[in-house]
Structures are given as structure tokens and as C-alpha cells.
Design a protein around this motif. Structure first.
Motif, PDB file in Angstrom:
ATOM      1  N   ALA A 152       0.766  -0.904  -0.245  1.00  0.00           N
ATOM      2  CA  ALA A 152      -0.076   0.112   0.051  1.00  0.00           C
ATOM      3  C   ALA A 152       0.803   1.233  -0.087  1.00  0.00           C
ATOM      4  N   LYS A 153       0.354   2.259  -0.507  1.00  0.00           N
ATOM      5  CA  LYS A 153       1.141   3.363  -0.571  1.00  0.00           C
ATOM      6  C   LYS A 153       0.865   4.300   0.656  1.00  0.00           C
ATOM      7  N   PRO A 154       2.161   4.639   1.341  1.00  0.00           N
ATOM      8  CA  PRO A 154       1.958   5.244   2.844  1.00  0.00           C
ATOM      9  C   PRO A 154       0.929   6.567   2.636  1.00  0.00           C
ATOM     10  N   THR A 155       0.244   6.683   3.804  1.00  0.00           N
ATOM     11  CA  THR A 155      -0.519   7.851   3.960  1.00  0.00           C
ATOM     12  C   THR A 155       0.207   9.062   4.425  1.00  0.00           C
ATOM     13  N   VAL A 156       0.577   9.996   3.952  1.00  0.00           N
ATOM     14  CA  VAL A 156       1.137  10.996   4.937  1.00  0.00           C
ATOM     15  C   VAL A 156       0.466  12.048   5.488  1.00  0.00           C
ATOM     16  N   VAL A 157       0.785  12.360   6.565  1.00  0.00           N
ATOM     17  CA  VAL A 157      -0.067  13.406   7.373  1.00  0.00           C
ATOM     18  C   VAL A 157       0.844  14.229   7.976  1.00  0.00           C
ATOM     19  N   ILE A 158       0.416  15.696   8.328  1.00  0.00           N
ATOM     20  CA  ILE A 158       1.011  16.594   8.675  1.00  0.00           C
ATOM     21  C   ILE A 158       0.797  16.904  10.062  1.00  0.00           C
ATOM     22  N   GLY A 159       1.663  16.914  11.113  1.00  0.00           N
ATOM     23  CA  GLY A 159       1.561  17.325  12.527  1.00  0.00           C
ATOM     24  C   GLY A 159       1.546  18.494  12.883  1.00  0.00           C
ATOM     25  N   ASN A 160       2.003  19.022  13.956  1.00  0.00           N
ATOM     26  CA  ASN A 160       2.050  20.111  14.515  1.00  0.00           C
ATOM     27  C   ASN A 160       3.010  21.072  13.434  1.00  0.00           C
ATOM     28  N   ILE A 161       2.804  22.415  13.521  1.00  0.00           N
ATOM     29  CA  ILE A 161       3.643  23.233  12.611  1.00  0.00           C
ATOM     30  C   ILE A 161       3.643  24.428  13.868  1.00  0.00           C
ATOM     31  N   LYS A 162       4.921  24.955  13.927  1.00  0.00           N
ATOM     32  CA  LYS A 162       5.160  25.838  15.160  1.00  0.00           C
ATOM     33  C   LYS A 162       6.140  27.100  14.640  1.00  0.00           C
ATOM     34  N   LEU A 163       5.792  28.115  14.972  1.00  0.00           N
ATOM     35  CA  LEU A 163       6.681  29.384  14.633  1.00  0.00           C
ATOM     36  C   LEU A 163       7.684  29.521  15.934  1.00  0.00           C
ATOM     37  N   LEU A 164       8.946  29.493  15.616  1.00  0.00           N
ATOM     38  CA  LEU A 164       9.986  29.377  16.602  1.00  0.00           C
ATOM     39  C   LEU A 164      10.615  31.009  16.926  1.00  0.00           C
ATOM     40  N   GLY A 165      10.402  30.877  18.302  1.00  0.00           N
ATOM     41  CA  GLY A 165      11.138  32.120  18.676  1.00  0.00           C
ATOM     42  C   GLY A 165      11.340  31.987  20.325  1.00  0.00           C
ATOM     43  N   SER A 171       3.478   9.181   8.836  1.00  0.00           N
ATOM     44  CA  SER A 171       2.736   8.303   7.948  1.00  0.00           C
ATOM     45  C   SER A 171       1.976   7.491   8.945  1.00  0.00           C
ATOM     46  N   THR A 172       0.805   6.855   8.497  1.00  0.00           N
ATOM     47  CA  THR A 172      -0.039   6.012   9.413  1.00  0.00           C
ATOM     48  C   THR A 172      -0.222   4.693   8.994  1.00  0.00           C
ATOM     49  N   LEU A 173       1.011   4.388   8.197  1.00  0.00           N
ATOM     50  CA  LEU A 173       1.422   3.096   7.474  1.00  0.00           C
ATOM     51  C   LEU A 173       2.136   2.307   8.772  1.00  0.00           C
ATOM     52  N   PHE A 174       1.569   2.022  10.016  1.00  0.00           N
ATOM     53  CA  PHE A 174       2.279   1.774  11.152  1.00  0.00           C
ATOM     54  C   PHE A 174       3.288   0.549  10.886  1.00  0.00           C
ATOM     55  N   GLU A 175       2.695  -0.492  10.378  1.00  0.00           N
ATOM     56  CA  GLU A 175       3.653  -1.478  10.055  1.00  0.00           C
ATOM     57  C   GLU A 175       4.993  -1.398   9.521  1.00  0.00           C
ATOM     58  N   HIS A 176       5.063  -0.220   8.831  1.00  0.00           N
ATOM     59  CA  HIS A 176       6.562   0.314   8.238  1.00  0.00           C
ATOM     60  C   HIS A 176       6.925   1.593   9.024  1.00  0.00           C
ATOM     61  N   GLU A 177       6.570   1.620  10.269  1.00  0.00           N
ATOM     62  CA  GLU A 177       7.245   2.847  10.950  1.00  0.00           C
ATOM     63  C   GLU A 177       8.485   3.076  11.103  1.00  0.00           C
ATOM     64  N   LYS A 178       9.436   1.791  11.189  1.00  0.00           N
ATOM     65  CA  LYS A 178      10.787   2.088  11.111  1.00  0.00           C
ATOM     66  C   LYS A 178      11.580   2.075   9.804  1.00  0.00           C
ATOM     67  N   ASN A 179      10.837   1.693   8.658  1.00  0.00           N
ATOM     68  CA  ASN A 179      11.235   1.905   7.418  1.00  0.00           C
ATOM     69  C   ASN A 179      10.741   2.934   6.450  1.00  0.00           C
ATOM     70  N   THR A 180       9.938   3.607   7.051  1.00  0.00           N
ATOM     71  CA  THR A 180       9.394   4.812   6.165  1.00  0.00           C
ATOM     72  C   THR A 180      10.514   5.918   6.123  1.00  0.00           C
ATOM     73  N   LYS A 181      10.471   6.369   4.882  1.00  0.00           N
ATOM     74  CA  LYS A 181      11.609   7.387   4.445  1.00  0.00           C
ATOM     75  C   LYS A 181      10.972   8.628   4.028  1.00  0.00           C
ATOM     76  N   PHE A 182      11.209   9.905   4.136  1.00  0.00           N
ATOM     77  CA  PHE A 182      10.506  10.981   3.916  1.00  0.00           C
ATOM     78  C   PHE A 182      11.563  11.707   2.794  1.00  0.00           C
ATOM     79  N   SER A 183      10.962  12.647   1.761  1.00  0.00           N
ATOM     80  CA  SER A 183      11.590  13.531   1.190  1.00  0.00           C
ATOM     81  C   SER A 183      10.629  14.762   1.179  1.00  0.00           C
ATOM     82  N   TYR A 184      11.293  16.033   1.227  1.00  0.00           N
ATOM     83  CA  TYR A 184      10.639  17.257   1.326  1.00  0.00           C
ATOM     84  C   TYR A 184      10.961  18.118   0.816  1.00  0.00           C
TER      85      TYR A 184
END
Length: 735
Positions: free
Chosen positions: A635-648, A690-703
Motif C-alpha cells: 500500500a502507498k503510505p498515507t502522509v499526514v502533517i502534524g504540528n507546525i510551530k513558529l520558533l521564537g 505516515s500512518t502505515l504503522f507496520e512500516h514505522e521504522k522503514n518509512t523515509k521522507f523527502s520534503y
């Protein structure tokens, strides 16, 4: 005032006896309260449309998106006992003297709305809300002393004669149990009696599930399971009754049409079929950190989450990959496998183990197993082969025939790596064994293997030997090169040896491994695959697989019975599947990232019995792969965005992980309202998962932050990214 604007886009890429055990155990991942930073006890678990998980925790509502945990505390700081999610993704909770729901505000941050004020003031001491059921977005809450019904912004209350002891949903109806009265069903604002059997008057119901048609499966705390049909109750006797009576069923859940999970208070969770037979169990022995199961969820990928009395567990029951532990008391490495008759044999670093197979299922991992050590096999077992319908073992002490659970030596010493028959038609009369000191000859006479001693003329340690279509013998040594070996007519001595190295077409003198693939002698090298060119008397590229393995270091090859080729590259397992053409290629290439780094480097072993039973040697135990199921589960991983914070000086959360439009939760950002921030706060922090929990340790991201980054980042396992000192302007963050 200078401002910068931000919007976010996403991309997805593929990347019996109960002391006995099943042959294969799926991945079990435990999470403790130090990891999720909440209370130890968890009471319920649910999942929303986006795949985010919610746990009723002693310190509030706990969420998990695959990478990040968050805890949301209630106004009275009490425990969340129950959770329900409606079609609008409102997360309803039941707590101690508190009910309400969480829903994101305009910034996507979960906010709590209490519904306590809708209850008459004299009834607001509702104690614990133990159950929530939602039907057509009408929400039912159960405490012991009152049933609450929330509909269209109003709350209605129902008082029991004594106490309400259960609330649940099945067959699109809501059921409740009243102590000393029996079972009721909700129908048009009225609770109507369904069954007043003495069992349901006295015994606490813990779940109601669909069983078959109008028949319901009812679990009780202390008396096991029952069937309810036409308002009549009957006992469902199971082979687990003694377990259920002793360990108590706290909760049960329907997994599929023929499978149910029963969570117990002290025995873990048991999976049983409709006939009441054990299918699998998961408790401390199988890897759970706690045996007291309070809640069970089958997630979107059909794997199981457990809310435990101490922690949380994930059990990948739908995974095609399972681990095998021939000896649970020792950490052993596996090197060889064979199934012969009704026995599976595993050669390990600590001897040979065997278990009988007892299953009608094609997937042998579902068989109950009871491994025992084969006698006379202590030490390293390097190889197993079925030759002439007999099982023979290559061992550090020599070679043996295996009959049942007894090993009988063919010869003792030298240490033996492997066997290679010299005839293609069985029974083979002559067999070579590659040993620590060269070659050994074995004859097969009158149904018995007989040692003919050492073959003179070569003394290299030989772990890799094949015979080509012209009866030439090829062998390799990873540090010396590839040998072409010719034997005398009586097969007792070497008459000629030719060594091939980088001077003869191979990319390097080192790390060459010879195999017989697709009717060719193929060399796995540090630069893909090569084959012998007889006309040029040198090695050239093996072209059958195109260029897909060029430039890749290959250590192992194995052709299965269907013509697919399994390979290992730097402890990564892949398969060239000739039943799935891709583009201009007659095949597709699949990798199994779940096994990255787990197999035995330098002593790789893959045994392909069939498409549902592939055994792979590992540093710790072994792995069983149901390849057909693995393909179905991709299955294709489902990508979800979590918190976004402004740093200061003081970080501020400007996005909480949920997209909302006109009061409704949506899957993507509403681009008609792109947020603007003061440029004085021009450093920003992104979290994603990603909510593809079975692959939590194998999932890689590019941004990529468009407007700042020139291109996409390299693939990596990081799930957060900071950008600092951004200029005024518009930016888009792609994942």
C-alpha cells in the motif's frame, strides 16, 4: 508589515495445548508511558478517517499519528475511559464525571467541548463513562447509574432499575444490559427488552458482535461466549473456555467474517474462529508487555492495536512477514531450512531443530508448532538439502542423514558447507559436498549415502558450487575468484582448475558468488550479475534482468519454483517477479524493507517452498514470508502533517495537524485561506508522519520548501524539519 504565506501539499510513494505456539509470530511493538508521555493505563482505542489513533488514557486523550504522541487533558484532569468517533470526525470521550468531544479549531488544533451542561444538574455526578456507541451520529454514553443519549444538540437520560452494566453496537443496532433484568435494544427513544435469560441477568456482558445473519456473539466477563438468536441465548462452547473462565474476557472484537479477538484480564488476547478454535494468542510469551487487555482495535490496514493496563501494543496480525523462534530460551541464528513430509527443519547456530506441521492452511506459519532439537546436531548447521527423497545436513562436524529427530553421520569432519548432486535425474549417484578443505565425494548406493573421501586436487574452502549444462563444475571463493573445475571420470580427483578473476571480465577479484539461475551459471558480484561467455572464455554482463541490478552489490541469488529470483544486496532482500511485467521489462522488482539489516550477512539463506511459504535466515531466529499476501498488502503510505510551530523566544503552535473548512474536517489544506504570519517570526518547525504503522521504522521522507529549497531533500527517516530566517514571501511545504 512584511508577511510570508504558507500552504502545504502531500505526496505519497510506495515505498491443542496452549503452551504450544504457532510457527510464525507477527511483529509486536510495545509502547510504554515514558514513550508516549501519559498515564500507564489505557482503556479504549479508536482510529479516525485520516488514520490517526486515539487512546483513552489515565491522563486524558492520547493521540498517535505514526511518529508523534500528544496528550489532551480534560478540564477536570480525569481518566478517559471510552472513545467514539462520528462521521464528522468528532472524537467523543467518556471520563469521570465528564463527557464531551474533541474537534479541531480553525488552526487545526484539537479543542475540547464539554457536554456536561446538557445534563440536568442533579444528574451530573455521572461517575465513569465506561462505554460509547454511535449510530447515525447519535451518541450513547453509559455510566453505571445513567444512560445518556446525545442527538441534535440535546441530551436525554435513561435511568436503570438498578445499574447499567453494558453498552454496545451490533448489526446496526445499539444494545444495553441492565443488571438483574437482561439485554435491551434501543428503538425510537425506547429501550426494549431483548433477552432476559438468567445468564444475562447475572453475568456482565463485555461485548456484542455480529456472528452470522441475525445471530449475535455475546461475550461475558466470567462465563465465556454465547450466541443470541431470535431473543434466545445459547452457549457457544469453545476450546478456550477454561482460559476464558480463568482469565476473564474484558473485551471482544470481530476481526473478520470468521475471526474474533478476545482480550482478557490476565492472559493477553486470543484470536479464535467461529467454531471456537484457537487461531493465535498474544501474551507476555509472544512479546506483549502486559497481559491485561482493556481495548482492541483493528486498524485501517487490518492490524491490531491493544489498550493495555500498562502501555499500548501493536500486533501486525495482517502482516505477511512473521518471525520464527526455534528456541525461545536462546538467541540463535538460522542458516538453512527444509520441509520434508510433515516436518519443518531449521538449521541454526546451535543445532538442527524440527517441528511437525499441523494445519490445513496453505500458509504454514499458521500451524501450531513444538520445536525440538534433533539429536546429534549440536553446533553450526550450514546447509540442508533433500536429495533422493532424503534429508541431509551440512554441519561444522561433517555431513549427516536426518531421519525424524535423529542425525546419522555420513562422515565426520571436515566441516561441510553444502551439497551439489552431479546428476539431474534422481536418484543421483554422485554428490559433491563443499567443505572447509575443498571437495568431498558422496555416493548413493542401495538407498544409502556413503562417503568416498576427499576429492584430491583442491583445498580451498568452497561454500558455493553449481554444475552447468555441460556438466562443468563451478565454484567460488569470495576472496580469490571463480573456479571452473574438471574431475576425473571416477569423480575422485580434480584434473583441471581454471581461476577467473577481474582479469577475466569480473568487476573485482573479491566478493564473487556462483549460482545457477534461469539455466545459466550466474555470478553475483559487487557490480550486479555476470555470466560465463564460452566463446570469449570470460565473464560478461548477465542481461536477462536488464540493467536493474547493475551497479548493485549482490551476495545471494535464489530461483523459486515459479521462476522468480530472490536476491540479497547488503542485507536487503528483493525479488525479481516474472509474473508481474513492468513497462518494457518482463518483470517487476520488489524489496522487503521490513527485513533490512535483519538477515545473516555472509551466510544468507532463502528457502522458497512455494508462494505462501518462504523462509529466510536471520540473525535472531528466522522469518516466514507469505509472498502472495505480501503483494496483496502493498500500500502507498498515507502522509499526514502534524504540528507546525513558529520558533521564537516562546514557540507557538500555528497548526495542529487537522485541516478544517466551514466547520468540517477535510483531507487537504483549504487553499482559499492560506495562513499569513509576521515576518518577525520567520523560523518554522514542521512535523510529519505516515500512518502505515507496520512500516514505522522503514518509512523515509523527502520534503521541499518551495521558495527556499532548490529541490527535494534526500530520502531520510527524519519526520521533522526546521527552517530559520525566512525572507518575506510565499512558501509551499511539500512532503
Amino acid at each position: 508589515m512584511k508577511k510570508f504565506l504558507l500552504f502545504v501539499t502531500f505526496f505519497s510513494f510506495s515505498c491443542i495445548t496452549y503452551a504450544q505456539d504457532l510457527l510464525g509470530i507477527p511483529q509486536v511493538v510495545n509502547y510504554n508511558n515514558e514513550q508516549y508521555n501519559g498515564g500507564m493505563q489505557n482503556w479504549d482505542v479508536q482510529q479516525d478517517k485520516n488514520g490517526i489513533l486515539y487512546f483513552g488514557n489515565n491522563e486524558g486523550l492520547l493521540t498517535f499519528n505514526g511518529q508523534f504522541w500528544n496528550i489532551y487533558r480534560l478540564p477536570n484532569f480525569t481518566s478517559v475511559r471510552s472513545i467514539g468517533i462520528d462521521s464528522k470526525n468528532r472524537i467523543y470521550i467518556g471520563a469521570q464525571d465528564e463527557i464531551g468531544y474533541f474537534f479541531p479549531d480553525s488552526r487545526g488544533i484539537l479543542k475540547y467541548t464539554s457536554l456536561l451542561n446538557l445534563i440536568p444538574e442533579n444528574l451530573r455526578k455521572i461517575a465513569d463513562i465506561w462505554d460509547i456507541s454511535i449510530l447515525n451520529d447519535e451518541v450513547f454514553f453509559r455510566s453505571i447509574n445513567v444512560m445518556l443519549h446525545y442527538k441534535d444538540g440535546a441530551m436525554k437520560t435513561y435511568k436503570p432499575a438498578e445499574t447499567w452494566s453494558f453498552l454496545g453496537k451490533a448489526n446496526n443496532k445499539v444494545y444495553a444490559q441492565a443488571k438483574n433484568v437482561g439485554l435491551f435494544v434501543y428503538d425510537k427513544e425506547v429501550w426494549k427488552p431483548v433477552c432476559s435469560d438468567d445468564v444475562l441477568k447475572k453475568s456482565s456482558i463485555t461485548s456484542i458482535s455480529n456472528y452470522n445473519g441475525d445471530t449475535l456473539l455475546v461475550s461475558t466477563l466470567k462465563k465465556g461466549f454465547f450466541l443470541l438468536y431470535n431473543n434466545q441465548l445459547s452457549t457457544l462452547k469453545t476450546k478456550l473456555d477454561n482460559v476464558f473462565f480463568n482469565d476473564r474476557i474484558f473485551f471482544a472484537s470481530r476481526i473478520n467474517n470468521n475471526l474474533y479477538a478476545a482480550g482478557t484480564t490476565s492472559g493477553g488476547v486470543y484470536l479464535m474462529n467461529k467454531q471456537g478454535d484457537l487461531v493465535q494468542k498474544y501474551n507476555y510469551r509472544e512479546g506483549l508487555q502486559n497481559n491485561n487487555v482493556r481495548g482492541i482495535l483493528l486498524d485501517h490496514d487490518k492490524n491490531m492495536w491493544l489498550a493495555l493496563d500498562d502501555g499500548i501494543a501493536y500486533v501486525a496480525i495482517n502482516s505477511a512477514i512473521k518471525s520464527i523462534s526455534p528456541d525461545r530460551n536462546k538467541q540463535i541464528t538460522s542458516y538453512a531450512f527444509r520441509k520434508i513430509n510433515q516436518n519443518v527443519y531449521i538449521g541454526t547456530s546451535n543445532g538442527l531443530y524440527t517441528t511437525k506441521i499441523n494445519t490445513s492452511a496453505k500458509d504454514l506459519s499458521l500451524s501450531i508448532s513444538g520445536f525440538e532439537e534433533v539429536k546429534n546436531t549440536k553446533g553450526q548447521v550450514w546447509g540442508l538439502d533433500e536429495i533422493n527423497n532424503q534429508l541431509i545436513m551440512a554441519h561444522e562436524d561433517g555431513a549427516s542423514v536426518i531421519n525424524g529427530n535423529i542425525a546419522t553421520p555420513i562422515y565426520s569432519l571436515p566441516g561441510t558447507w553444502m551439497f551439489q548432486p552431479l546428476e539431474n535425474v534422481f536418484p543421483a549417484k554422485n554428490i559433491l559436498s563443499g567443505t572447509y578443505l575443498g571437495l568431498q565425494k558422496i555416493s548413493f548406493v542401495n538407498g544409502k549415502f556413503i562417503s568416498e573421501g576427499k576429492i584430491e586436487g583442491i583445498s580451498e574452502t568452497l561454500r558455493f558450487i553449481v554444475v552447468d549444462n555441460n556438466d562443468n563444475i563451478w565454484a567460488s571463493h569470495p576472496y580469490h575468484g571463480v573456479y571452473k573445475i574438471e574431475l576425473s571420470p571416477d569423480k575422485k580427483k580434480v584434473t583441471k582448475t581454471t581461476l577467473f578473476t577481474d582479469k577475466n571480465g569480473l568487476p573485482n577479484r573479491l566478493y564473487n558468488y556462483v549460482y545457477h539461475i534461469k539455466n545459466h551459471v550466474v555470478i553475483a558480484t559487487i557490480d550486479g550479475l555476470y555470466e560465463y561467455n564460452q566463446v570469449q572464455n570470460k565473464f560478461t554482463r548477465f542481461k536477462m534482468f536488464g540493467t536493474v541490478l547493475n551497479g548493485i552489490s549482490i551476495q545471494y541469488l535464489k530461483e523459486d519454483n515459479n521462476g522468480n529470483v530472490w536476491f540479497v544486496s547488503n542485507k536487503k532482500v528483493g525479488i525479481i517477479d516474472f509474473h508481474k511485467p513492468s513497462g518494457s521489462n518482463a518483470f517487476s522488482v520488489f524489496y522487503l524493507p521490513e527485513l533490512d539489516g535483519k538477515i545473516v550477512g555472509g551466510f544468507e539463506s532463502i528457502y522458497t517452498l512455494d508462494d505462501e511459504n518462504v523462509f529466510i535466515g536471520a540473525n535472531k531466529g528466522a522469518y516466514h514470508i507469505n509472498y502472495n499476501k505480501y503483494l496483496d498488502n502493498i500500500a502507498k503510505p498515507t502522509v499526514v502533517i502534524g504540528n507546525i510551530k513558529l520558533l521564537g523566544p516562546k514557540d507557538s503552535t500555528v497548526f495542529g495537524g487537522y485541516f478544517v473548512k466551514n466547520g468540517q474536517m477535510i483531507a487537504r489544506q483549504n487553499l482559499s485561506k492560506i495562513p499569513e504570519y509576521k515576518n518577525a517570526l520567520n523560523s518554522i518547525h514542521f512535523e510529519f508522519s505516515s500512518t502505515l504503522f507496520e512500516h514505522e521504522k522503514n518509512t523515509k521522507f523527502s520534503y521541499q520548501l518551495v521558495g527556499f529549497d532548490d529541490g527535494w531533500s534526500a530520502w531520510n527517516g527524519k519526520s521533522e524539519k526546521d527552517y530559520t530566517n525566512l525572507s518575506a514571501g510565499q512558501y509551499k511545504f511539500n512532503i
